[in-house]
Design an enzyme around this catalytic site. Structure first.
Site, PDB file in Angstrom:
ATOM      1  N   THR A  45       6.512   2.969  13.188  1.00 27.42           N
ATOM      2  CA  THR A  45       5.523   3.328  13.488  1.00 27.42           C
ATOM      3  C   THR A  45       4.894   4.042  14.722  1.00 27.42           C
ATOM      4  OG1 THR A  45       3.558   2.776  13.972  1.00 27.42           O
ATOM      5  CG2 THR A  45       5.298   0.555  13.803  1.00 27.42           C
ATOM      6  N   TYR A  77       4.455  -6.509  17.637  1.00 23.39           N
ATOM      7  CA  TYR A  77       5.136  -5.751  16.112  1.00 23.39           C
ATOM      8  C   TYR A  77       5.804  -4.136  16.507  1.00 23.39           C
ATOM      9  CZ  TYR A  77       3.595  -2.644  12.332  1.00 23.39           C
ATOM     10  OH  TYR A  77       3.712  -0.997  11.170  1.00 23.39           O
ATOM     11  N   HIS A 112      -8.142  -2.283   8.213  1.00 22.56           N
ATOM     12  CA  HIS A 112      -8.047  -0.838   8.844  1.00 22.56           C
ATOM     13  C   HIS A 112      -9.500   0.236   8.690  1.00 22.56           C
ATOM     14  CE1 HIS A 112      -3.455  -0.914   7.576  1.00 22.56           C
ATOM     15  NE2 HIS A 112      -3.930  -0.908   8.875  1.00 22.56           N
ATOM     16  N   ARG A 149      -7.934   8.400  16.251  1.00 18.25           N
ATOM     17  CA  ARG A 149      -6.589   8.538  15.555  1.00 18.25           C
ATOM     18  C   ARG A 149      -5.931   9.657  14.381  1.00 18.25           C
ATOM     19  NH1 ARG A 149      -6.390   5.512  18.587  1.00 18.25           N
ATOM     20  NH2 ARG A 149      -6.253   3.262  18.848  1.00 18.25           N
ATOM     21  N   TYR A 172       0.573  -1.639  -0.314  1.00 15.49           N
ATOM     22  CA  TYR A 172      -0.033   0.019   0.235  1.00 15.49           C
ATOM     23  C   TYR A 172       1.044   1.165   0.085  1.00 15.49           C
ATOM     24  CZ  TYR A 172      -3.587   3.565   1.963  1.00 15.49           C
ATOM     25  OH  TYR A 172      -4.350   4.149   2.464  1.00 15.49           O
ATOM     26  N   ASN A 205      10.354 -12.362  10.169  1.00 12.48           N
ATOM     27  CA  ASN A 205      10.210 -11.198   9.000  1.00 12.48           C
ATOM     28  C   ASN A 205      10.647  -9.780   9.540  1.00 12.48           C
ATOM     29  OD1 ASN A 205       9.465 -10.779   5.751  1.00 12.48           O
ATOM     30  ND2 ASN A 205       8.216 -10.201   6.913  1.00 12.48           N
ATOM     31  N   PHE A 251      10.512  -1.229   3.456  1.00 14.86           N
ATOM     32  CA  PHE A 251       8.609  -1.440   3.190  1.00 14.86           C
ATOM     33  C   PHE A 251       8.348  -2.686   4.254  1.00 14.86           C
ATOM     34  CE2 PHE A 251       8.489   2.658   0.396  1.00 14.86           C
ATOM     35  CZ  PHE A 251       7.580   3.565   1.401  1.00 14.86           C
ATOM     36  N   ALA A 252       8.942  -3.472   3.464  1.00 15.15           N
ATOM     37  CA  ALA A 252       8.914  -4.681   3.501  1.00 15.15           C
ATOM     38  C   ALA A 252       8.569  -5.591   5.252  1.00 15.15           C
ATOM     39  CB  ALA A 252      10.152  -5.724   2.956  1.00 15.15           C
ATOM     40  N   ASP A 291      10.115  -6.969  -3.919  1.00 17.55           N
ATOM     41  CA  ASP A 291       8.164  -7.767  -3.104  1.00 17.55           C
ATOM     42  C   ASP A 291       8.220  -8.898  -3.715  1.00 17.55           C
ATOM     43  OD1 ASP A 291       5.561  -7.852  -2.522  1.00 17.55           O
ATOM     44  OD2 ASP A 291       5.979  -5.276  -1.832  1.00 17.55           O
TER      45      ASP A 291
END
Ligand code: NAD
Ligand code: UDP
Length: 327
Positions: free
Chosen positions: A116, A140, A188, A220, A11, A91, A72-73, A31
């Site tokens: 994040t 995470y 989301h 948010r 995204y 990962n 980003f991965a 990717d």
């Protein structure tokens, strides 16, 4: 600049790739397509592969003479990270550390990392500044914070610099409606709300109506994906060996779940069926960025400065692609 974009078919990655190409950068997208979409990036830029195959990545770094990596991965389902932390540490952390080390070995000196607001956990002070304590409350967030720390140590010791961008809630779609958000499964709020509006879901469940916020639902900071993309581009120019940067990226304004639902009804002209439910574990009541540092230091300013403008782009995408990239 010659840039490797890991997770570039996802995204946020795909919107960033689009802007990088428009600015004349030489982009290689790497990717696995585990969550990304082939159609989200130009075919000639895409290399399908998994970070676990680090020699594949290494080869790309060398053959394409990569000068910068935008990373980003990652996997990004907070709930799954709690039940299956091994998947996330492997990962998001192990493979990222391998990538980082290959960058060092082959002499890539610029690295932009998708961090994040989840690294702040439950912040003491909102709006959140970058010097707020980073105390993640799930695996995470722990994996993202651990990589920030490794990046900092690398930048102290080696000819290497980085920028960690701490995204708040990415939202919206490309202005022309060509690419947008298509996660599977989707968790989301904004895509779920539009799917409910279009009858693709029975309803949207509001996770908690008893929060200490004006209407009882979580607040948010929704940031347009193209504004996020721009932050990466500005960061690239600022990074040099030894640079250690970390920025919050949000609009600096919060919206409640009910405000998002109301906004989606206004832009779509459709009714959104709603069910009120219990809180989702681990959701802090309010997460809003203080983004003054990135304004000041990179000259970044969001083009989409309110929820309505963001929702309009998201609606254009969902309306024209009711099945995401599958249609
Ligand atoms: P996404 O799932 O759409 O994109 C991630 C991409 O990475 C996918 O295309 C996936 O196939 C790829 N990928 C994952 N593991 C890989 C591997 N081992 N090898 C190769 N490719 C791999 O997610 P997104 O919403 O675009 O998020 C991008 C990044 O931003 C992630 O690192 C995420 O943690 C972070 N982030 C996202 C948000 C948000 O609101 N979406 C907020 C904060 C941080
Ligand atoms: N949310 C909700 N119903 C949903 C999905 C999300 O009420 O089906 C709420 C969630 O509790 C949070 C906000 O919407 O307060 C944004 O959630 P999202 O999953 O989009 O992003 P997060 O803040 O978890 O990264």
């Amino acid at each position: 600049m010659r840039i490797l974009v890991t997770g570039g078919a996802g995204y946020i990655g795909s919107h960033t790739v689009c802007q990088l190409i428009a600015r004349g950068h030489e982009v290689t997208v790497f990717d696995s397509l585990v969550y990304g979409h082939r159609q989200a990036v130009p075919a000639e830029r895409l290399v399908v592969g998994d970070l676990r195959d680090i020699d594949h990545v290494d080869n790309l770094l060398v053959v394409n003479r990569i000068e910068a990596v935008i990373h980003f991965a990652a996997f990004a389902y907070v709930g799954e990270s709690v039940t299956n932390p091994a998947k996330y540490y492997t990962n998001n952390l192990l493979y990222s550390l391998q990538l980082l080390d290959r960058c060092r070995r082959v002499g890539v000196q610029k690295f932009v990392f998708s961090s994040t607001c989840a690294t702040y956990g439950e912040p003491q002070k909102v709006p959140i500044t970058e010097d707020e304590k980073q105390l993640p409350v799930n695996p995470y967030g722990n994996t993202k914070l651990a990589l920030e720390r490794a990046l900092s140590d690398y930048a102290s010791a080696y000819p290497f610099g980085y920028c960690a961008l701490r995204y708040f809630n990415a939202a919206g779609a490309a202005e022309d409606g060509s690419i947008g958000e298509d996660h599977n499964p989707e968790t989301h709020l904004i895509p779920i709300v539009f799917q409910a509006a279009m009858g693709k879901r029975a309803h949207v469940e509001i996770f908690g109506t008893d929060y200490p916020t004006p209407d009882g639902t979580c607040i948010r900071d929704y940031i347009h994906v193209d504004d996020l993309a721009l932050a990466h581009i500005l960061a690239l120019d600022k990074i040099a060996p030894g640079t250690k940067l970390a920025y919050n990226v949000g609009i600096g304004r919060g919206y409640s779940v009910r405000e998002v639902i109301r906004g989606a009804e206004e832009v779509s002209g459709l009714k959104v069926p709603v069910k009120e439910g219990p809180r989702r574990a681990g959701d802090p009541p309010s997460l809003v960025a203080n983004a003054e540092k990135i304004h000041r230091e990179l000259g970044w300013k969001p083009k989409y400065a309110d929820l309505r403008a963001i929702l309009e782009t998201a609606w254009r995408w969902h309306k024209s692609h009711p099945n995401g990239f599958g249609e």
